[in-house]
Design an enzyme around this catalytic site. Structure first.
Site, PDB file in Angstrom:
ATOM      1  CB  CYS A 206     -18.827  -4.940 -11.450  1.00 31.80           C
ATOM      2  SG  CYS A 206     -18.469  -5.638  -9.849  1.00 31.80           S
TER       3      CYS A 206
ATOM      4  NE  ARG B 140     -21.731  -0.748 -14.464  1.00 31.76           N
ATOM      5  CZ  ARG B 140     -23.035  -0.758 -14.668  1.00 31.76           C
ATOM      6  NH1 ARG B 140     -23.622   0.306 -15.179  1.00 31.76           N
ATOM      7  NH2 ARG B 140     -23.758  -1.810 -14.372  1.00 31.76           N
TER       8      ARG B 140
ATOM      9  CD1 TRP C 244     -19.431  -0.723  -4.887  1.00 32.41           C
ATOM     10  CD2 TRP C 244     -20.632  -2.592  -4.674  1.00 32.41           C
ATOM     11  NE1 TRP C 244     -20.215  -0.599  -3.762  1.00 32.41           N
ATOM     12  CE2 TRP C 244     -20.958  -1.720  -3.607  1.00 32.41           C
ATOM     13  CE3 TRP C 244     -21.258  -3.833  -4.735  1.00 32.41           C
ATOM     14  CZ2 TRP C 244     -21.889  -2.050  -2.623  1.00 32.41           C
ATOM     15  CZ3 TRP C 244     -22.185  -4.169  -3.762  1.00 32.41           C
ATOM     16  CH2 TRP C 244     -22.494  -3.271  -2.721  1.00 32.41           C
TER      17      TRP C 244
ATOM     18  CG  ASN D   9     -22.017  -6.372 -13.042  1.00 37.15           C
ATOM     19  OD1 ASN D   9     -22.068  -6.289 -11.827  1.00 37.15           O
ATOM     20  ND2 ASN D   9     -22.803  -5.660 -13.834  1.00 37.15           N
ATOM     21  N   GLY D  10     -22.060  -9.225 -11.008  1.00 37.74           N
ATOM     22  CA  GLY D  10     -23.223  -9.927 -10.467  1.00 37.74           C
ATOM     23  C   GLY D  10     -22.807 -10.828  -9.320  1.00 37.74           C
TER      24      GLY D  10
ATOM     25  CD  GLU E 101     -32.514  12.785  -3.218  1.00 37.19           C
ATOM     26  OE1 GLU E 101     -32.777  11.689  -2.703  1.00 37.19           O
ATOM     27  OE2 GLU E 101     -31.635  12.913  -4.091  1.00 37.19           O
TER      28      GLU E 101
ATOM     29  CE  LYS F 186     -28.028  12.872  -3.873  1.00 39.79           C
ATOM     30  NZ  LYS F 186     -29.174  12.197  -4.339  1.00 39.79           N
TER      31      LYS F 186
ATOM     32  CD  GLU G  92     -25.997   9.807  -2.406  1.00 42.57           C
ATOM     33  OE1 GLU G  92     -25.925   8.632  -2.776  1.00 42.57           O
ATOM     34  OE2 GLU G  92     -26.861  10.590  -2.842  1.00 42.57           O
TER      35      GLU G  92
ATOM     36  CG  HIS H  23     -44.770  12.288  17.608  1.00 42.87           C
ATOM     37  ND1 HIS H  23     -45.761  12.279  18.569  1.00 42.87           N
ATOM     38  CD2 HIS H  23     -45.258  13.051  16.597  1.00 42.87           C
ATOM     39  CE1 HIS H  23     -46.797  12.975  18.151  1.00 42.87           C
ATOM     40  NE2 HIS H  23     -46.515  13.465  16.947  1.00 42.87           N
TER      41      HIS H  23
ATOM     42  CE  LYS I  37     -25.578   7.706 -11.676  1.00 37.45           C
ATOM     43  NZ  LYS I  37     -26.189   8.328 -10.497  1.00 37.45           N
TER      44      LYS I  37
END
Ligand code: F6R
Length: 614
Positions: A2, A27, A75, A101-102, A484, A488, A491, A507, A609
């Protein structure tokens, strides 16, 4: 998680707020909304989906003149991404509008209490409850600021709240606990926002706010107190980047622009931290040498991409300092009851400096008397404020949701920290440190080299963007790079991708290999005989089962190239520094695949983000 903004001043509030929201859309982009204080009360417009939906609505139905208002890009947490759940929310009569926000953890009890008193709610959000509390306060004679203070005293959880009162035009009031908020100080105008990027085109002067503070802005004043009303200290600062850094500058995506900014970001992160004799100068390490020498354990804590940087840091720190080093995912850290003493150094890594899980880990560590050093890219964010020392990365604003320059600069900051600790503890000779430092200084030019030679990577993206699964393998510091690279791709391309420790494949996961499945393998430089050769064996294992191998290895590594269906050559560097180069083609590959698939690279689905909820 947010983005919120408040504005009061001489400009058209709607224009200022919408352009601020555009710069904060990374955000969250489940919905967007504005509330404007006008001569006829508060005008609210909000729309599910990306900001462009709200802009279309505002263009179709113009709003009256306004010089004051609030805005939000969401968000979703409580309640789906609908028009009703979009912010701003109004109090019972529409006198107060509020953005949040929160997460308000006790909202269900508060909502039930308000409902018993006759309130009705239009959304499923936790935030609307606060709009009611604040409006009830002003309706019973409090000022907006007093009403905000009374409301936050009843809230549990994390929140930044920004509100306006139709009957008190000219002022915007905000409260902050555990979610970001900064004040932008203009001439005859003031801003409140989750991120300075949202007002950078108007002013580069900002004020950092602390935890549990209330701020009231008018066009010409900023008044900050703590939640109990006592005066609070504030910290003004100058933002050292400008609007161009927050724009795409001719690139199609912020992510692509940020990938190509990495050589400079790495060079900037090294700047001023290396003495003429090759020793490390970390003035910002406000922990004295005696305390650092007493450190007997290091724990690196971070999330996501920053966690992958932390995994690499472990190899470097242990190798150079001989201090045992653990790495934890921040959201798991507290719950495993880690052994922390006053001699433990906790190193947290966070691009945004606001990640809630990382912040909670810091608080936990400090309660156990550990020293905390944070590696952070955001000046004045909560994480550096709550740490004993901070090493800032100088990547500039990272706006693409998928972290790129954030990651490589975090790696460099970890190397600097590891070498600095080795210098202080004397576990490496000065000339050894010097020679590693020279290798660090050579990295930006080598990164440029990789970024100038992307033909093979772009071809691969063309060939592979329709596959359904991709694997990544690596050993030693190549293993976090495999993770990583897979992250990438997941996402932004929504492709199934997995990273594995190359030796672990047999394994179990080797069962996934089928004909022509693309498998990226990171091969360490040839000097590391044992690991190098072991990785070559692993390539052969997957090749024998039909995989299509894409090998990232040192230029001139004929053995590695001979097992590769595609070979991506990297300049020679010490093994520990190879991740800074090896990640570049993988970032470019995922950016290109997502572009070819027609996805929004900068705003991938379901993500935001800055993750300010636990
Ligand atoms: C992935 C990504 C995330 C972040 C993670 C931590 O591309 O960006 O995994 O790395 O959310 O964020 P910071 O570094 O802001 O704490």
């Amino acid at each position: 998680m947010c983005g919120i903004i408040g504005y009061v001043g001489c400009q058209d509030a709607k224009t200022v707020i919408i352009s601020g929201l555009r710069r904060m859309e990374y955000r969250g982009y489940d919905s967007a909304g504005v509330a404007l204080v006008t001569d006829h009360g508060i005008e609210v417009r909000k729309k599910a989906g990306k900001l462009k939906n709200l802009e279309a609505d505002l263009a179709a139905h113009p709003t009256p003149d306004s010089h004051e208002g609030i805005g939000h890009t969401r968000w979703a947490t409580h309640g789906g991404p609908t028009d009703e759940n979009a912010h701003p929310h109004l109090g019972p009569t529409g006198r107060v509008a509020l953005v949040h926000n929160g997460i308000i953890e006790n909202f269900a009890e508060l909502k039930a209490e308000l409902e018993r008193a006759g309130a009705t709610f239009l959304s499923q959000t936790d935030s609307e409850v606060v709009a009611h509390l604040v409006e009830n306060g002003v309706a019973s004679g409090s000022t907006l600021r007093e009403a905000m203070m009374a409301a936050v005293a009843r809230l549990e959880g994390t929140f930044t709240l920004v509100a306006v009162d139709a009957q008190a035009p000219g002022s915007v009031v905000a409260a902050r606990r555990n979610s970001p908020l900064v004040v932008g100080v203009g001439e005859g105008e003031m801003f409140l926002a989750s991120d300075v990027a949202s007002f950078i085109e108007h002013t580069r002067e900002a004020i950092e706010l602390g935890q549990d503070q209330i701020v009231e802005i008018t066009a010409t004043s900023v008044d900050v107190t703590s939640f109990d009303g006592s005066p609070a200290l504030t910290k003004p600062y100058h933002i050292d980047w400008d609007l161009s850094a927050a724009e795409k500058g001719g690139y199609d995506w912020f992510m692509r622009k940020e990938i190509f900014e990495q050589p400079k970001a790495v060079a900037d992160t090294l700047l001023g931290r290396i003495g003429p004799d090759g020793s490390l100068i970390l003035d910002e390490m406000r922990i004295d040498a005696a305390t650092l020498r007493s450190i007997d354990k290091i724990i690196v804590v971070a999330c996501g991409t920053a966690y992958h940087a932390g995994m690499i840091a472990k190899y470097a720190i242990e190798h150079w300092t001989r201090i045992p080093c653990e790495v934890d995912i921040a959201s798991e850290f507290r719950y495993r009851d880690p052994i922390i003493t006053a001699n433990t150094l906790v190193v947290t890594i966070s691009q945004s400096g606001e990640t809630a899980d990382t912040l909670m880990a810091i608080r936990h560590a400090r309660e156990q008397h550990a020293k905390v050093v944070s590696i952070c890219n955001t000046n004045g964010a909560t994480i550096p404020r709550e740490s004993d020392a901070v090493i800032y990365t100088h990547a500039g604003p990272e706006i693409g949701v998928a972290s790129t320059k954030g990651f490589t600069t975090q790696l460099v900051a970890c190397y600097l920290l590891g070498l600095y600790l080795a210098q202080v503890k004397g576990t490496k000779f000065g000339d050894e440190i010097h020679s590693l430092v020279r290798e660090l200084e050579a990295l930006p030019a080598k990164m440029e080299e990789v970024l100038k030679d992307l033909g093979a990577t772009l071809d691969l993206a063309q060939q592979l963007h329709d596959v359904s699964s991709v694997l990544f393998l690596g050993r030693h510091v190549g293993y976090p790079i495999a993770l990583e690279g897979a992250l990438k791709l997941k996402e932004i391309s929504y492709l199934h991708a997995e990273g594995f420790a190359a030796g672990e494949l047999k394994h179990g996961p080797i069962a996934l290999i089928e004909d022509w499945l693309p498998v990226f393998v990171v091969v360490p430089p040839q000097g590391r005989d044992q690991i190098h050769d072991k990785v070559l064996s692993n390539i052969q294992e997957v090749r024998a089962r039909g995989a299509r191998t894409i090998v990232l290895g040192e230029r001139g590594d004929e053995a590695a190239a001979s097992y590769a269906d595609h070979f991506l050559a990297l300049p020679t560097v010490p093994t520990l520094f190879q991740p800074v180069l090896a990640i570049l083609p993988l970032q470019v590959f995922s950016c290109e695949v997502a572009t070819l698939k027609g996805y929004d690279v900068d705003q991938p689905r379901n993500l935001a983000k800055s993750v300010t909820v636990e």
